[in-house]
Motif scaffolding. Structure first.
Motif, PDB file in Angstrom:
ATOM      1  N   ARG A 132       0.834  -1.206   0.000  1.00 29.11           N
ATOM      2  CA  ARG A 132       0.000   0.000   0.000  1.00 29.11           C
ATOM      3  C   ARG A 132       0.874   1.264   0.000  1.00 29.11           C
ATOM      4  O   ARG A 132       0.643   2.194  -0.764  1.00 29.11           O
ATOM      5  CB  ARG A 132      -0.932  -0.001   1.214  1.00 29.11           C
ATOM      6  N   ARG A 133       1.895   1.261   0.855  1.00 23.56           N
ATOM      7  CA  ARG A 133       2.793   2.421   0.942  1.00 23.56           C
ATOM      8  C   ARG A 133       3.512   2.672  -0.382  1.00 23.56           C
ATOM      9  O   ARG A 133       3.731   3.808  -0.790  1.00 23.56           O
ATOM     10  CB  ARG A 133       3.813   2.208   2.062  1.00 23.56           C
ATOM     11  N   LEU A 134       3.858   1.601  -1.081  1.00 25.98           N
ATOM     12  CA  LEU A 134       4.577   1.721  -2.350  1.00 25.98           C
ATOM     13  C   LEU A 134       3.651   1.946  -3.541  1.00 25.98           C
ATOM     14  O   LEU A 134       4.122   2.103  -4.667  1.00 25.98           O
ATOM     15  CB  LEU A 134       5.432   0.472  -2.584  1.00 25.98           C
ATOM     16  N   GLY A 135       2.340   1.919  -3.295  1.00 24.18           N
ATOM     17  CA  GLY A 135       1.384   2.192  -4.365  1.00 24.18           C
ATOM     18  C   GLY A 135       1.060   1.011  -5.263  1.00 24.18           C
ATOM     19  O   GLY A 135       0.551   1.200  -6.365  1.00 24.18           O
ATOM     20  N   HIS A 136       1.339  -0.193  -4.810  1.00 17.41           N
ATOM     21  CA  HIS A 136       1.057  -1.399  -5.596  1.00 17.41           C
ATOM     22  C   HIS A 136      -0.361  -1.887  -5.264  1.00 17.41           C
ATOM     23  O   HIS A 136      -0.556  -2.870  -4.556  1.00 17.41           O
ATOM     24  CB  HIS A 136       2.076  -2.500  -5.305  1.00 17.41           C
ATOM     25  N   ILE A 137      -1.353  -1.201  -5.817  1.00 18.84           N
ATOM     26  CA  ILE A 137      -2.751  -1.446  -5.479  1.00 18.84           C
ATOM     27  C   ILE A 137      -3.190  -2.862  -5.857  1.00 18.84           C
ATOM     28  O   ILE A 137      -3.927  -3.508  -5.103  1.00 18.84           O
ATOM     29  CB  ILE A 137      -3.660  -0.400  -6.163  1.00 18.84           C
ATOM     30  N   THR A 138      -2.741  -3.369  -6.995  1.00 23.18           N
ATOM     31  CA  THR A 138      -3.109  -4.720  -7.412  1.00 23.18           C
ATOM     32  C   THR A 138      -2.622  -5.741  -6.386  1.00 23.18           C
ATOM     33  O   THR A 138      -3.346  -6.672  -6.025  1.00 23.18           O
ATOM     34  CB  THR A 138      -2.519  -5.038  -8.803  1.00 23.18           C
ATOM     35  N   MET A 139      -1.410  -5.561  -5.897  1.00 18.99           N
ATOM     36  CA  MET A 139      -0.859  -6.467  -4.895  1.00 18.99           C
ATOM     37  C   MET A 139      -1.599  -6.327  -3.569  1.00 18.99           C
ATOM     38  O   MET A 139      -1.851  -7.313  -2.888  1.00 18.99           O
ATOM     39  CB  MET A 139       0.637  -6.231  -4.693  1.00 18.99           C
ATOM     40  N   VAL A 140      -1.965  -5.106  -3.211  1.00 21.69           N
ATOM     41  CA  VAL A 140      -2.738  -4.883  -1.982  1.00 21.69           C
ATOM     42  C   VAL A 140      -4.053  -5.647  -2.064  1.00 21.69           C
ATOM     43  O   VAL A 140      -4.446  -6.345  -1.130  1.00 21.69           O
ATOM     44  CB  VAL A 140      -3.007  -3.370  -1.757  1.00 21.69           C
ATOM     45  N   ASP A 141      -4.735  -5.538  -3.204  1.00 15.55           N
ATOM     46  CA  ASP A 141      -6.010  -6.231  -3.401  1.00 15.55           C
ATOM     47  C   ASP A 141      -5.830  -7.748  -3.328  1.00 15.55           C
ATOM     48  O   ASP A 141      -6.644  -8.445  -2.716  1.00 15.55           O
ATOM     49  CB  ASP A 141      -6.641  -5.839  -4.735  1.00 15.55           C
ATOM     50  N   LEU A 142      -4.768  -8.248  -3.958  1.00 17.65           N
ATOM     51  CA  LEU A 142      -4.497  -9.684  -3.930  1.00 17.65           C
ATOM     52  C   LEU A 142      -4.243 -10.162  -2.499  1.00 17.65           C
ATOM     53  O   LEU A 142      -4.837 -11.146  -2.050  1.00 17.65           O
ATOM     54  CB  LEU A 142      -3.290 -10.021  -4.811  1.00 17.65           C
ATOM     55  N   LEU A 143      -3.364  -9.476  -1.785  1.00 14.95           N
ATOM     56  CA  LEU A 143      -3.047  -9.876  -0.412  1.00 14.95           C
ATOM     57  C   LEU A 143      -4.279  -9.814   0.497  1.00 14.95           C
ATOM     58  O   LEU A 143      -4.503 -10.702   1.318  1.00 14.95           O
ATOM     59  CB  LEU A 143      -1.918  -9.013   0.138  1.00 14.95           C
ATOM     60  N   ALA A 144      -5.103  -8.797   0.318  1.00 13.58           N
ATOM     61  CA  ALA A 144      -6.324  -8.669   1.123  1.00 13.58           C
ATOM     62  C   ALA A 144      -7.303  -9.799   0.810  1.00 13.58           C
ATOM     63  O   ALA A 144      -7.919 -10.369   1.713  1.00 13.58           O
ATOM     64  CB  ALA A 144      -6.973  -7.318   0.884  1.00 13.58           C
ATOM     65  N   ALA A 145      -7.424 -10.149  -0.464  1.00 10.52           N
ATOM     66  CA  ALA A 145      -8.338 -11.226  -0.863  1.00 10.52           C
ATOM     67  C   ALA A 145      -7.853 -12.580  -0.343  1.00 10.52           C
ATOM     68  O   ALA A 145      -8.657 -13.396   0.124  1.00 10.52           O
ATOM     69  CB  ALA A 145      -8.482 -11.259  -2.383  1.00 10.52           C
TER      70      ALA A 145
END
Length: 109
Positions: free
Chosen positions: A27-40
């Motif tokens: 999230r801090r680095l702006g990798h929104i796709t990865m944030v969504d994947l990790l949250a899912a």
């Protein structure tokens, strides 16, 4: 790379020296796709649950199909008869789940 690591058993729990977990760092680095994947993956209880979620949704839809048809919400398909036979004709849920296990979706590697 993230999907590969998770599929091979990487844990979501480790934290950096700063106390951030992988989701916070992404999230801090702006990798929104990865944030969504990790949250899912976290919400699904792990990689296996994440990958199997679409198959479980398909099984739930299959179980609802008779009542949907009764209410006029799901008409039989006339264009793809083979898919309808697979979806409806396999009366045993265990057989259906086994057949769907071979289906690969975008969540599979």
């Amino acid at each position: 790379m993230c999907k590969l690591l998770l599929s091979r058993g990487a844990s979501l729990e480790p934290r950096a020296n700063s106390g951030e977990d992988a989701e916070a760092i992404a999230r801090r680095l702006g990798h929104i796709t990865m944030v969504d994947l990790l949250a899912a993956v976290r919400a699904a209880g792990g990689w296996a649950g994440y990958v199997d979620a679409p198959r479980k949704e398909l099984l739930a839809l299959r179980r609802q199909l008779p009542s949907l048809r009764e209410r006029g919400r799901a008409a039989p398909s006339s264009s793809v008869r083979v898919h309808e036979r697979l979806f409806v004709a396999l009366t045993d849920d265990d057989v259906f789940v086994h057949a769907v296990a071979f289906w690969r979706g975008p969540r599979d590697l």
